[in-house]
Design an enzyme around this catalytic site. Sequence first.
Site, PDB file in Angstrom:
ATOM      1  N   CYS A 274      -3.987  18.193  -2.144  1.00 11.75           N
ATOM      2  CA  CYS A 274      -2.672  18.528  -2.699  1.00 11.75           C
ATOM      3  C   CYS A 274      -2.739  18.987  -4.147  1.00 11.75           C
ATOM      4  O   CYS A 274      -1.945  19.819  -4.571  1.00 11.75           O
ATOM      5  CB  CYS A 274      -1.744  17.333  -2.570  1.00 11.75           C
ATOM      6  SG  CYS A 274      -2.441  15.834  -3.290  1.00 11.75           S
TER       7      CYS A 274
ATOM      8  N   ASP B 247      -2.648   9.869  10.591  1.00 11.99           N
ATOM      9  CA  ASP B 247      -2.830  11.145  11.281  1.00 11.99           C
ATOM     10  C   ASP B 247      -3.976  10.959  12.288  1.00 11.99           C
ATOM     11  O   ASP B 247      -4.862  10.128  12.070  1.00 11.99           O
ATOM     12  CB  ASP B 247      -3.187  12.232  10.264  1.00 11.99           C
ATOM     13  CG  ASP B 247      -2.961  13.620  10.837  1.00 11.99           C
ATOM     14  OD1 ASP B 247      -1.930  14.219  10.532  1.00 11.99           O
ATOM     15  OD2 ASP B 247      -3.827  14.099  11.617  1.00 11.99           O
TER      16      ASP B 247
ATOM     17  N   GLY C 156       2.497  14.190   2.655  1.00 14.63           N
ATOM     18  CA  GLY C 156       2.346  15.297   3.594  1.00 14.63           C
ATOM     19  C   GLY C 156       3.056  16.524   3.061  1.00 14.63           C
ATOM     20  O   GLY C 156       3.232  16.683   1.853  1.00 14.63           O
ATOM     21  N   SER C 157       3.495  17.369   3.968  1.00 17.16           N
ATOM     22  CA  SER C 157       4.060  18.653   3.548  1.00 17.16           C
ATOM     23  C   SER C 157       5.507  18.492   3.061  1.00 17.16           C
ATOM     24  O   SER C 157       6.197  17.520   3.417  1.00 17.16           O
ATOM     25  CB  SER C 157       4.013  19.633   4.713  1.00 17.16           C
ATOM     26  OG  SER C 157       4.842  19.158   5.745  1.00 17.16           O
TER      27      SER C 157
ATOM     28  N   LYS D  29       1.348   4.674   9.716  1.00 12.96           N
ATOM     29  CA  LYS D  29       1.206   5.724  10.742  1.00 12.96           C
ATOM     30  C   LYS D  29       0.130   6.669  10.221  1.00 12.96           C
ATOM     31  O   LYS D  29       0.329   7.367   9.232  1.00 12.96           O
ATOM     32  CB  LYS D  29       2.555   6.402  10.937  1.00 12.96           C
ATOM     33  CG  LYS D  29       2.553   7.883  11.252  1.00 12.96           C
ATOM     34  CD  LYS D  29       2.150   8.265  12.639  1.00 12.96           C
ATOM     35  CE  LYS D  29       2.254   9.792  12.772  1.00 12.96           C
ATOM     36  NZ  LYS D  29       0.959  10.470  12.562  1.00 12.96           N
TER      37      LYS D  29
ATOM     38  N   GLU E 277       5.210  12.239  -1.469  1.00 13.71           N
ATOM     39  CA  GLU E 277       4.100  12.927  -2.150  1.00 13.71           C
ATOM     40  C   GLU E 277       3.813  14.194  -1.355  1.00 13.71           C
ATOM     41  O   GLU E 277       3.233  14.134  -0.282  1.00 13.71           O
ATOM     42  CB  GLU E 277       2.864  12.019  -2.186  1.00 13.71           C
ATOM     43  CG  GLU E 277       3.102  10.669  -2.835  1.00 13.71           C
ATOM     44  CD  GLU E 277       3.210  10.758  -4.340  1.00 13.71           C
ATOM     45  OE1 GLU E 277       2.818  11.794  -4.916  1.00 13.71           O
ATOM     46  OE2 GLU E 277       3.703   9.800  -4.956  1.00 13.71           O
TER      47      GLU E 277
END
Length: 502
Positions: free
Chosen positions: A273, A168, A217-218, A166, A239
């Site tokens: 990140c 973004d 992601g977040s 998936k 992560e």
Amino acid sequence: MAQLSVSGASTTTVIAPFTGTALHELPLSSIRDVQDAAEGAREAQREWHAAGFAHRRRVLLRAHDVLLERREELLDLLQTETGKTRGQAFEEIFQAASVTRYYAVSAQSVLATKRRRAGIPLLMTTRVSYSPKALVGVVTPWNYPVALGAMDIVPALAAGSAVIQKIDNQGALAMLATREAYIEAGVPAEVWPIVAGPGNEVGNAVVDSCDYVCFTGSTPTGTKVGERAAARLISASLELGGKNPLLVLADADPAKAARDAVYACFASMGQLCVSIERIYVHESIAEEFTREFALRVGALTQSAALDFSGDVGSLTSQAQLERVQAHVDDAVAKGATVLAGGVARPELGPYFFAPTVLTNVTADMQCFADETFGPVVAISTVSSDAEAIELANNTEFGLNASIFSGSLAHARRLADRLNAGSVNINEGYRGSFSSVDAPMGGMKNSGLGRRNGPEGILRFAQSRTVSQSNGILQLPRSGAEFAAMAGLMITLLGLLKVLRRR
Ligand code: NAD
């Protein structure tokens, strides 16, 4: 434009960050599309697995070359979709090629059947073999679409798994073009379908359809993904975010440290990140370091050029611009001092923001503890190593940390006291990030599990312990046989301990 392997009925308009204009219409997948893609991938995985390690090694080594041959196209796409400089786009392609070579050549040895110590020597022989999880779900963000995608997808493919990714919306074209390179090299298209759409629909459907999920992601989204995976009893690597500190020790050369710290903080406009958002500098060199750092930040060339002329680029979206502006405004309103930047630069493009250096940042400010994920760094002065370590560790996150010092031994001693999944000495993040043989991941709220290294491929393997009785002596079955053998077995335990046998 490369097509999504699963086309959707509706589309969304993706904006080019350098100009703010429409770049392309991205098809959005439905939940049904995800389910069909997952089913197709599971079917194709059987043949991909059966083809064996040697075949997959050849294909992946070819993919490494195709990726590099197509680098100019990929660099253009990455820059156009994310707003980063060519240098930072280049880091993505370099990383994807490195990780592809690494798993092509190492997968077989990591996943080969291996002998382990048997519980009862001579009588038993024990081996461990591995089977790949059939379908790995990979959810990737927009900031480093190609590098982060490759770090999860390539080891899964090398292990013999299929992948459903998936993506973004932002960065979709670069990822689709990357997948084309692997398909040209021989990865069957059905083994790696890509889907797109809202995270809470399409992302959820991916988690629901796979046997392992890799999420980048977040922290808030990662927590939800982890809970959803746990409910299905599948594992996940998460992560997540960071608030990464840099310690500038008293024995560092302040001018050199300032020069190197600029890249550590502002590569990809801090939308990375592992990028540095907090600097703790020893008071003995704080003045010189801070002056030199602010000067160098102010002199960075900010550019939208599709070549290597820019030092830093643009933020990726309106949402990112608003987040960064809000953190800076909040800090300034509460008394922070701006030493460089602090303002948007609309004359360069709609989402450009000047790299920003703050001092006097206090705990009541948003940017003190929350991840900005943008080009904003706060400098604080410390009076000892112990204070620097304490402040660096005083965070919910534990992703990356960095130490600048004139003594590698000194820095290494402090590295072991930092609660972070990676520590870089005299570098911001590139040492650990590019070391694809070493695990990468976060402590505390920065995540769960590790990518890269043997750990990064063992995620996708299910171990099977096969133990055989060698027929030398029968183990006791009845009370009488236990009575006869118990003493011998106690003696054996004592002997194994004396021999320090594992
Ligand atoms: P995000 O969590 O909003 O989105 C990441 C991806 O998850 C997107 O593709 C999104 O569509 C998808 N998603 C959203 N909701 C979902 C759900 N319920 N289920 C499944 N998928 C869902 O993150 P973001 O803002 O796009 O990315 C920035 C964040 O990512 C920062 O916090 C950054 O630190 C972190 N990050 C971490 C790493 C790492 O390796 N640790 C690398 C890059 C970025």
